[in-house]
Enzyme design. Sequence first.
Site, short mmCIF file in Angstrom:
data_model
loop_
_atom_site.label_atom_id
_atom_site.label_comp_id
_atom_site.label_asym_id
_atom_site.label_seq_id
_atom_site.Cartn_x
_atom_site.Cartn_y
_atom_site.Cartn_z
N ARG A 1 11.89 -5.36 5.23
CA ARG A 1 11.70 -3.94 4.88
C ARG A 1 12.70 -3.04 5.63
O ARG A 1 12.98 -3.26 6.80
CB ARG A 1 10.28 -3.50 5.23
N ARG B 1 -9.63 1.18 8.53
CA ARG B 1 -9.17 -0.16 8.84
C ARG B 1 -10.19 -0.94 9.64
O ARG B 1 -9.94 -2.09 9.99
CB ARG B 1 -7.93 -0.02 9.70
N LYS C 1 0.82 -1.21 0.00
CA LYS C 1 0.00 0.00 0.00
C LYS C 1 0.86 1.26 0.00
O LYS C 1 0.63 2.17 -0.79
CB LYS C 1 -0.93 0.02 1.24
N ARG D 1 11.49 -0.90 11.04
CA ARG D 1 10.37 -0.52 11.91
C ARG D 1 10.27 -1.46 13.09
O ARG D 1 10.48 -2.67 12.94
CB ARG D 1 9.07 -0.59 11.09
N ARG E 1 -0.13 -8.25 13.71
CA ARG E 1 -0.73 -7.38 12.69
C ARG E 1 -1.59 -8.20 11.71
O ARG E 1 -2.66 -7.75 11.29
CB ARG E 1 0.35 -6.63 11.93
P1 AP5 Z 1 4.92 -1.52 1.83
O1 AP5 Z 1 4.55 -0.80 0.60
O2 AP5 Z 1 5.67 -0.77 2.87
O3 AP5 Z 1 3.62 -2.27 2.42
P2 AP5 Z 1 2.32 -1.72 3.14
O4 AP5 Z 1 1.15 -2.44 2.57
O5 AP5 Z 1 2.29 -0.23 3.13
O6 AP5 Z 1 2.61 -2.29 4.57
P3 AP5 Z 1 2.62 -1.62 6.00
O7 AP5 Z 1 3.32 -2.59 6.88
O8 AP5 Z 1 3.18 -0.24 5.98
O9 AP5 Z 1 1.13 -1.59 6.32
P4 AP5 Z 1 0.50 -1.68 7.65
O10 AP5 Z 1 -0.89 -1.55 7.24
O11 AP5 Z 1 0.81 -2.87 8.47
O12 AP5 Z 1 1.22 -0.48 8.48
P5 AP5 Z 1 0.80 1.02 8.78
O13 AP5 Z 1 2.00 1.84 8.73
O14 AP5 Z 1 -0.39 1.42 7.99
O15 AP5 Z 1 5.77 -2.81 1.43
C1 AP5 Z 1 6.27 -3.72 2.40
C2 AP5 Z 1 7.63 -4.27 1.96
O16 AP5 Z 1 7.49 -5.04 0.76
C3 AP5 Z 1 8.66 -3.16 1.62
O17 AP5 Z 1 9.93 -3.57 2.03
C4 AP5 Z 1 8.59 -3.05 0.08
O18 AP5 Z 1 9.84 -2.66 -0.46
C5 AP5 Z 1 8.23 -4.48 -0.33
N1 AP5 Z 1 7.36 -4.50 -1.51
C6 AP5 Z 1 6.34 -3.64 -1.81
N2 AP5 Z 1 5.75 -4.00 -2.96
C7 AP5 Z 1 6.40 -5.12 -3.38
C8 AP5 Z 1 6.24 -5.99 -4.53
N3 AP5 Z 1 5.29 -5.73 -5.45
N4 AP5 Z 1 7.07 -7.05 -4.63
C9 AP5 Z 1 8.04 -7.29 -3.70
N5 AP5 Z 1 8.23 -6.50 -2.61
C10 AP5 Z 1 7.42 -5.45 -2.45
O19 AP5 Z 1 0.28 0.88 10.28
C11 AP5 Z 1 1.17 0.60 11.34
C12 AP5 Z 1 0.43 0.59 12.65
O20 AP5 Z 1 -0.17 1.86 12.90
C13 AP5 Z 1 -0.73 -0.43 12.78
O21 AP5 Z 1 -0.27 -1.70 13.15
C14 AP5 Z 1 -1.55 0.25 13.88
O22 AP5 Z 1 -0.98 0.04 15.16
C15 AP5 Z 1 -1.43 1.73 13.54
N6 AP5 Z 1 -2.47 2.19 12.60
C16 AP5 Z 1 -2.27 2.72 11.37
N7 AP5 Z 1 -3.44 3.05 10.79
C17 AP5 Z 1 -4.41 2.70 11.67
C18 AP5 Z 1 -5.82 2.76 11.63
N8 AP5 Z 1 -6.49 3.25 10.55
N9 AP5 Z 1 -6.51 2.33 12.70
C19 AP5 Z 1 -5.88 1.84 13.79
N10 AP5 Z 1 -4.55 1.75 13.89
C20 AP5 Z 1 -3.81 2.17 12.83
#
Ligand code: AP5
Length: 216
Positions: A127, A88, A13, A160, A171
Site C-alpha cells: 500500500r 473495534r 475498508k 504507512r 495488527r
Molecule cells: P485499504 O482500503 O487501505 O484497507 P483497510 O481495510 O482500510 O486497511 P487498514 O490497514 O487501513 O485498516 P486498519 O484497520 O488496519 O487500519 P486503521 O487505519 O483503521 O486497502 C489496503 C490495500 O489494499 C491498499 O493498498 C488498497 O489499494 C488495496 N486494496 C483495497 N481493496 C482491494 C481489492 N479489492 N483488491 C486488491 N487490492 C485492494 O488503524 C490503524 C491503527 O490505528 C490501528 O492499528 C490502531 O493502532 C489504531 N486504531 C484505529 N482505530 C482504532 C480503534 N477503533 N480502536 C483502537 N485503535 C484504533
Amino acid sequence: MQVIMLGLPGAGKGTQATRIAEAFHVPHISTGDMFRAAIGAGTPLGLEVKGYLDAGRLVPDSLTIQVVKERLGQSDARTGFVLDGFPRTLPQAEALEDLLRELDLPLQYALYIHVPRTVLMARLTGRRLCRNCGATYHIVFQPPKHEGRCDRCGGPLYQRSDDSEEAVKTRLEQYAQTEPLVEFYRKRGILRQIDGERAPEAVYADIESLLTASRS
Ligand code: AP5
Ligand code: ZN
C-alpha cells in the site's frame, strides 16, 4: 445514512468507505486517519497514540471512544456518516450504541468486507498513500499512473509506518478483539457480508446496490 465498516486490516475498508462517502455525501470518519493526522500535527493526542499505531496495537478504548464522541458531535455528522475502523472492540461497540441512541441516529448496516487472511500481507506491505490528499494506492493492484506520485493531486506517495511486515503481524493478531463484533451486529440484524476478494469496483458495486435499495 449511518454505516460502519468491519473487516481485517487491509480488507479494503478505507478504499470502500471513501467511495461511499463521495457517492452518498456523508463524512468518512476513520479513527486511523484521525490518529495519523494527530501524530502528523504533533498534538497531545498524537503523542499519546503514536507508540500504539507504530507497533500495530489498539489504542485504549477510553481514548478512542472520546475521539469518536467528539467527532460524531460535529454538525456534518447529523445527516449520516460512514465509520471506518471504529468500533473495534465490544466496549467500543456498546459505547457507540449508547452514543447513537443519544444522537437519535440508528445504525443501518455493519458492512463486513470479508477476505481470506492470505491476501492481506501483500495488500498492506504494497500500500502507498498520498501525503497531500490521503488517496490510497497499491504498487501492484492499484498503481498510480506515475510511480511515487498521486494521480489526483500529484502529491508524493509514502508508506504507512505500520505497513511493515512486523507491524502487520501484530495488527492481524489484534484483530481477535474485533472478531466478536461480527456476531454482535449479526444478532442485531444489520450485518451485511460483502465478498472483498474481487476488484475494488466489483466490491463497491455490491455495496452501492445495497445502500441504494435501503434508501428507496
Ligand atoms: P485499504 O482500503 O487501505 O484497507 P483497510 O481495510 O482500510 O486497511 P487498514 O490497514 O487501513 O485498516 P486498519 O484497520 O488496519 O487500519 P486503521 O487505519 O483503521 O486497502 C489496503 C490495500 O489494499 C491498499 O493498498 C488498497 O489499494 C488495496 N486494496 C483495497 N481493496 C482491494 C481489492 N479489492 N483488491 C486488491 N487490492 C485492494 O488503524 C490503524 C491503527 O490505528 C490501528 O492499528 C490502531 O493502532 C489504531 N486504531 C484505529 N482505530 C482504532 C480503534 N477503533 N480502536 C483502537 N485503535 C484504533
Ligand atoms: Zn493526492
